[in-house]
Design an enzyme around this catalytic site. Structure first.
Site, short mmCIF file in Angstrom:
data_model
loop_
_atom_site.label_atom_id
_atom_site.label_comp_id
_atom_site.label_asym_id
_atom_site.label_seq_id
_atom_site.Cartn_x
_atom_site.Cartn_y
_atom_site.Cartn_z
N SER A 162 -7.61 -4.54 1.44
CA SER A 162 -8.42 -5.65 0.70
C SER A 162 -9.06 -5.57 -0.49
O SER A 162 -10.51 -6.25 -0.33
CB SER A 162 -8.83 -5.95 2.12
OG SER A 162 -8.17 -6.94 2.86
N GLY A 173 -4.42 -6.32 4.77
CA GLY A 173 -3.92 -8.10 4.40
C GLY A 173 -4.41 -8.34 5.19
O GLY A 173 -4.81 -9.89 5.64
N GLU A 224 -5.80 3.45 3.56
CA GLU A 224 -5.30 2.37 3.56
C GLU A 224 -5.86 2.91 5.41
O GLU A 224 -5.26 2.69 5.81
CB GLU A 224 -4.22 2.15 3.72
CG GLU A 224 -3.83 2.49 1.58
CD GLU A 224 -2.65 1.06 1.44
OE1 GLU A 224 -3.18 1.16 1.00
OE2 GLU A 224 -1.67 1.75 1.95
N GLU A 256 3.03 0.29 7.48
CA GLU A 256 3.74 -1.08 7.69
C GLU A 256 4.77 -0.25 8.47
O GLU A 256 5.72 -0.59 8.89
CB GLU A 256 3.94 -2.12 6.22
CG GLU A 256 2.62 -3.18 6.29
CD GLU A 256 2.08 -3.74 5.48
OE1 GLU A 256 3.15 -4.25 4.55
OE2 GLU A 256 1.42 -4.69 5.07
N HIS A 316 3.54 4.13 4.20
CA HIS A 316 2.36 2.64 4.70
C HIS A 316 2.72 2.37 5.90
O HIS A 316 3.62 2.97 7.03
CB HIS A 316 3.35 1.72 3.46
CG HIS A 316 1.80 1.08 3.03
ND1 HIS A 316 2.27 0.13 4.42
CD2 HIS A 316 1.06 0.59 2.43
CE1 HIS A 316 1.32 -0.84 4.22
NE2 HIS A 316 1.11 -0.83 2.27
N ASN A 328 1.65 -3.01 -5.08
CA ASN A 328 2.06 -2.85 -3.92
C ASN A 328 2.41 -4.26 -3.14
O ASN A 328 1.63 -4.62 -3.22
CB ASN A 328 1.51 -2.22 -2.39
CG ASN A 328 2.82 -2.15 -1.03
OD1 ASN A 328 3.60 -2.72 -1.56
ND2 ASN A 328 2.22 -1.96 -0.55
N TRP A 329 3.92 -4.70 -4.23
CA TRP A 329 4.12 -5.96 -3.91
C TRP A 329 4.62 -6.70 -2.82
O TRP A 329 4.86 -7.56 -2.30
CB TRP A 329 4.92 -6.45 -5.13
CG TRP A 329 4.46 -6.85 -6.31
CD1 TRP A 329 3.44 -6.41 -6.40
CD2 TRP A 329 5.04 -7.35 -7.61
NE1 TRP A 329 2.86 -6.24 -8.61
CE2 TRP A 329 4.20 -7.30 -8.73
CE3 TRP A 329 6.30 -7.81 -7.85
CZ2 TRP A 329 4.90 -7.36 -9.96
CZ3 TRP A 329 7.03 -7.99 -9.19
CH2 TRP A 329 6.18 -8.39 -9.56
N LYS A 330 5.00 -4.89 -2.00
CA LYS A 330 5.24 -5.32 -0.70
C LYS A 330 6.60 -6.42 -0.79
O LYS A 330 7.39 -5.94 -2.25
CB LYS A 330 4.55 -5.73 0.46
CG LYS A 330 3.11 -5.20 -0.26
CD LYS A 330 2.32 -5.80 1.55
CE LYS A 330 0.79 -5.58 1.50
NZ LYS A 330 0.64 -5.13 2.75
N GLY A 333 -2.51 -4.51 -2.61
CA GLY A 333 -1.25 -5.34 -1.46
C GLY A 333 -1.34 -6.79 -2.67
O GLY A 333 -0.96 -7.03 -3.67
N GLY A 334 -2.15 -7.36 -1.90
CA GLY A 334 -2.14 -8.93 -2.13
C GLY A 334 -2.77 -9.79 -3.23
O GLY A 334 -2.70 -10.12 -3.96
C1 PEP Z 1 -1.17 -2.23 0.57
O1 PEP Z 1 0.35 -3.24 1.38
O2 PEP Z 1 -1.00 -1.49 0.55
C2 PEP Z 1 -2.66 -3.36 0.56
C3 PEP Z 1 -3.53 -2.08 0.23
O3 PEP Z 1 -2.55 -4.67 0.85
P1 PEP Z 1 -3.56 -5.49 0.46
O4 PEP Z 1 -4.38 -4.82 -0.31
O5 PEP Z 1 -3.16 -6.64 0.32
O6 PEP Z 1 -5.36 -5.62 1.89
#
Ligand code: PEP
Length: 251
Positions: free
Chosen positions: A212, A174, A168, A98, A96, A9-11, A233-234
C-alpha cells in the site's frame, strides 16, 4: 552497490488499452525526473512485448512477475526465466505473498526459481513478509528471517548484487494499511543483519518496501536509511500516482 529502485507490479490487471495509455505516460513522466532512480515495470507476461516496444529508448526496465523453477520442458502454461530474458526482461519477481498463498509456493521452490533467474542473467526481486497473525504474535522477524534463509539458500556473495529483497508485510498488500516508516525501517535493518549472517553483503544490497505505498506515504518510507525504494502494486496502475511515488524516491 545499493541502488534506489521503484518497481511496478501490475499483477493480473490491465488490458492492451491500458498498456497503450499507461506505459507512455509513465515513460514520459519518469524521463522528466532525470535522476538516478531505477524504475521497473512488471506487467502481465502476455504484454511484455508491447511494453518493451513502448519503452524503447527509455531507461525504464521491464520485469516478469513469476518464472518457473525449471529450465524448459513439459510444463504447460509456465514461463522459463530464459524466456523472460529473451523477451527483454531484466528482472523477475519471485516469492510474492500471492504466489505463496494462492499457489502454495514454499521457500524451497522460491530458492529454485532464484537459481533459474540468476542462471538466465536476470536480477531476482525476492519478496518476504509476515502475515498479520505472525506480526501480532511477535513472530514477524523470525518469519522474515526464515523466508530469507530458505529463499537465498546457496546464493553466493558474488551473486548477491543480482538479488533485491522486497519486504512486503502481507497485511499491508492491497489493503490500504501501510507499515509505519519506523516499523518498516526496523524490519529492513533486521533483514540486512540476517543477510550478513547468511554470508551476504547485506549492507550493499537493495531492500525495497512494498504494501500500500501511495504518493502520500512514499516519501516518509523512502526517507528511512535502510529503505531503498518500493515495490508498488495498486498505485502503479495510475500514471500520476506512480510518477509521484518515483519522485518521492529521489527526495
Ligand atoms: C504488491 O503487490 O507487491 C503490492 C505491494 O501491492 P499494493 O501496493 O497494492 O499493496
Amino acid at each position: 552497490m545499493r541502488r534506489k529502485i521503484v518497481a511496478a507490479n501490475w499483477k493480473m490487471n490491465g488490458s492492451l488499452e491500458l498498456v497503450q495509455k499507461l506505459v507512455p505516460a509513465v515513460r514520459d513522466g519518469v524521463a522528466a525526473l532525470d535522476n538516478g532512480l531505477e524504475v521497473v515495470i512488471m506487467p502481465p507476461s502476455i504484454y511484455l512485448g508491447q511494453v518493451r516496444e513502448l519503452l524503447s529508448g527509455s531507461s525504464i526496465a521491464v520485469g516478469v512477475q513469476n518464472v518457473a523453477q525449471w529450465q524448459s520442458g513439459a510444463y504447460t502454461g509456465e514461463i522459463a526465466a530464459g524466456m523472460a530474458a529473451d523477451a527483454g526482461c531484466q528482472y523477475a519477481l519471485v516469492g510474492h505473498s500471492e504466489r505463496r498463498q494462492l499457489f502454495d509456493e514454499t521457500d524451497e521452490l522460491v530458492a529454485g526459481k532464484v537459481a533459474r533467474i540468476l542462471e538466465s542473467g536476470l536480477q531476482a526481486m525476492v519478496c518476504v513478509g509476515e502475515t498479520l497473525e505472525e506480526r501480532e504474535s511477535g513472530d514477524a522477524e523470525t518469519v522474515v528471517c526464515r523466508q530469507l534463509e530458505g529463499a537465498l539458500k546457496g546464493l553466493s556473495a558474488g551473486d548477491a548484487s543480482k538479488v533485491i529483497v522486497a519486504y512486503e508485510p502481507v497485511w499491508a498488500i492491497g489493503t490500504g494499511k501501510t507499515a509505519t516508516a519506523e516499523d518498516a525501517q526496523a524490519m529492513h535493518e533486521a533483514i540486512r543483519r540476517k543477510l550478513v549472517e547468511l554470508g551476504l553483503p547485506g549492507n550493499a544490497m537493495s531492500v525495497l518496501y512494498g504494501g500500500s505505498v501511495k504518493p502520500d506515504n512514499a516519501a516518509a518510507l523512502f526517507a528511512k536509511p535502510d529503505i531503498d525504494g518500493g515495490l508498488i502494486g495498486g498505485a502503479s496502475l495510475k500514471a500520476e500516482d506512480f510518477i509521484a511515488i518515483c519522485q518521492a524516491g529521489i527526495s
